[in-house]
Scaffold this active site. Structure first.
Site, short mmCIF file in Angstrom:
data_model
loop_
_atom_site.label_atom_id
_atom_site.label_comp_id
_atom_site.label_asym_id
_atom_site.label_seq_id
_atom_site.Cartn_x
_atom_site.Cartn_y
_atom_site.Cartn_z
N MET A 164 -12.52 -7.74 -8.12
CA MET A 164 -13.38 -8.58 -7.30
C MET A 164 -14.84 -8.37 -7.72
SD MET A 164 -13.86 -8.42 -3.16
CE MET A 164 -12.28 -8.99 -2.69
N SER A 165 -15.45 -7.27 -7.24
CA SER A 165 -16.90 -7.10 -7.45
C SER A 165 -17.25 -6.92 -8.93
CB SER A 165 -17.40 -5.90 -6.65
OG SER A 165 -16.68 -4.73 -6.99
N HIS A 199 0.81 -1.22 0.00
CA HIS A 199 0.00 0.00 0.00
C HIS A 199 0.83 1.26 0.00
CE1 HIS A 199 -2.32 -3.38 1.54
NE2 HIS A 199 -3.24 -2.89 0.76
N GLY A 233 -11.55 -0.95 -7.22
CA GLY A 233 -12.42 -0.07 -7.99
C GLY A 233 -12.14 -0.09 -9.48
N HIS A 286 -5.90 0.56 -2.57
CA HIS A 286 -6.86 0.45 -3.67
C HIS A 286 -6.78 1.72 -4.52
CE1 HIS A 286 -8.92 2.21 -0.22
NE2 HIS A 286 -9.84 2.74 -1.00
C1 LIG Z 1 -2.52 0.56 4.68
C2 LIG Z 1 -3.25 -0.70 4.43
N1 LIG Z 1 -2.93 -1.79 5.12
C3 LIG Z 1 -3.59 -2.96 4.92
C4 LIG Z 1 -4.61 -3.03 4.00
C5 LIG Z 1 -5.34 -4.31 3.72
O1 LIG Z 1 -4.42 -5.34 3.72
P1 LIG Z 1 -4.21 -6.40 2.59
O2 LIG Z 1 -2.95 -7.06 2.94
O3 LIG Z 1 -4.26 -5.79 1.24
O4 LIG Z 1 -5.38 -7.41 2.82
P2 LIG Z 1 -6.79 -7.49 2.15
O5 LIG Z 1 -6.94 -6.35 1.20
O6 LIG Z 1 -6.81 -8.80 1.45
O7 LIG Z 1 -7.79 -7.40 3.24
C6 LIG Z 1 -4.92 -1.88 3.29
N2 LIG Z 1 -5.89 -1.90 2.36
N3 LIG Z 1 -4.24 -0.70 3.52
C1 3NM Z 2 -8.97 -7.35 -1.66
C2 3NM Z 2 -8.60 -5.95 -1.92
N1 3NM Z 2 -7.41 -5.45 -1.53
C3 3NM Z 2 -7.30 -4.16 -1.82
C4 3NM Z 2 -6.13 -3.39 -1.42
O1 3NM Z 2 -6.06 -2.19 -1.74
O2 3NM Z 2 -5.28 -3.98 -0.78
S1 3NM Z 2 -8.65 -3.52 -2.60
C5 3NM Z 2 -9.41 -5.01 -2.54
C6 3NM Z 2 -10.80 -5.23 -3.04
C7 3NM Z 2 -10.99 -4.90 -4.50
O3 3NM Z 2 -12.30 -5.12 -4.82
P1 3NM Z 2 -13.05 -4.46 -6.04
O4 3NM Z 2 -12.45 -5.03 -7.28
O5 3NM Z 2 -14.47 -4.91 -5.83
O6 3NM Z 2 -12.91 -2.98 -5.93
MG MG Z 3 -5.68 -5.97 -0.29
#
Ligand SMILES: Cc1ncc(COP(=O)(O)OP(=O)(O)O)c(N)n1
Ligand code: 3NM
Ligand code: MG
Length: 206
Positions: free
Chosen positions: A178-179, A104, A158, A124
């Protein structure tokens, strides 16, 4: 290199529903990430067995978080999340394991690179109902990550068939959705639309 399309499971669909969708969409996707946070290792393993029996190639399946399940089911690899084992720890124990790492920031991307990840997933990017609790990072930040790592970057969050082109223009190696696919009225039509956008890009740029 062809741009990649990763599909991420929602954790909200039944096993039957997910298997039926995956059976139809797998020819159009690069990878399916099994991200089922509330399932036990045994449940995730059973889901993967169902996917494999339905014809989804093991080479297209990545398991979120569970290194043990990835090893025991013989799938392509693992996606390490914030709460997962460290990339360096897994790399030391399993030199051959294909490993993605969710990041991130630029510094997390560089850490993942130094620790031995094979690719990173950055997000994201845009506002999305799938990540309600934080502000999107946007295309400029994605660009910085792409520019400051040598690893393939898969952009997530998104991403719609309308914004794919702008995402890919940053030099990202692909997108994760995903969605937009699994919760679409027709996942098959949706995956084809995303794939078509990536193919148009490839046709003009590869
Ligand atoms: C700053 C920040 N930290 C962690 C997350 C979410 O963690 P991630 O490892 O991407 O796990 P999931 O998305 O699979 O829940 C984040 N979005 N931002
Ligand atoms: C699982 C996940 N991880 C993210 C991240 O930023 O780490 S965003 C995300 C969900 C993405 O879903 P959609 O395609 O519906 O926006
Ligand atoms: Mg993630």
């Amino acid at each position: 290199m062809e741009k990649q399309l990763h599909v991420i499971t929602t954790g909200r669909q039944s096993v039957d529903e997910l298997v039926t969708i995956a059976e139809s969409i797998h020819p159009y996707m690069t990878m399916l990430h099994v991200r089922e946070k509330t399932k036990s290792a045994k449940e995730v393993s059973h889901l993967i067995e169902r996917l494999q029996k339905a014809g989804v190639p093991s080479t297209k399946i990545i398991v979120n978080d569970r290194v043990d399940v990835a090893l025991c089911t013989g799938v392509k690899g693992v996606q390490l999340a914030h709460h997962s084992l460290d990339v360096s720890q897994v790399r030391r124990a399993l030199p051959e394991m294909v490993m993605g790492c969710s990041v991130h920031s630029v510094s997390e991307a560089q850490d993942a690179e130094q620790s031995g990840a094979d690719f990173i997933m950055y997000g994201h990017i845009f506002k999305t109902a799938s990540k309600r609790n934080a502000e999107p990072r946007g295309l400029d930040q994605l660009q910085r990550v792409v520019d400051q790592t040598t690893l393939p970057v898969i952009a997530i969050g998104g991403i719609t068939s309308e914004n794919v082109r702008n995402v890919i223009k940053t030099g990202a190696s692909g997108i994760a959705v995903m969605s937009g696919i699994l919760e679409a009225k027709s996942p098959l039509q949706a995956v084809k639309l995303y794939k078509q956008q990536l193919e148009v890009w490839d046709a003009h740029n590869v």
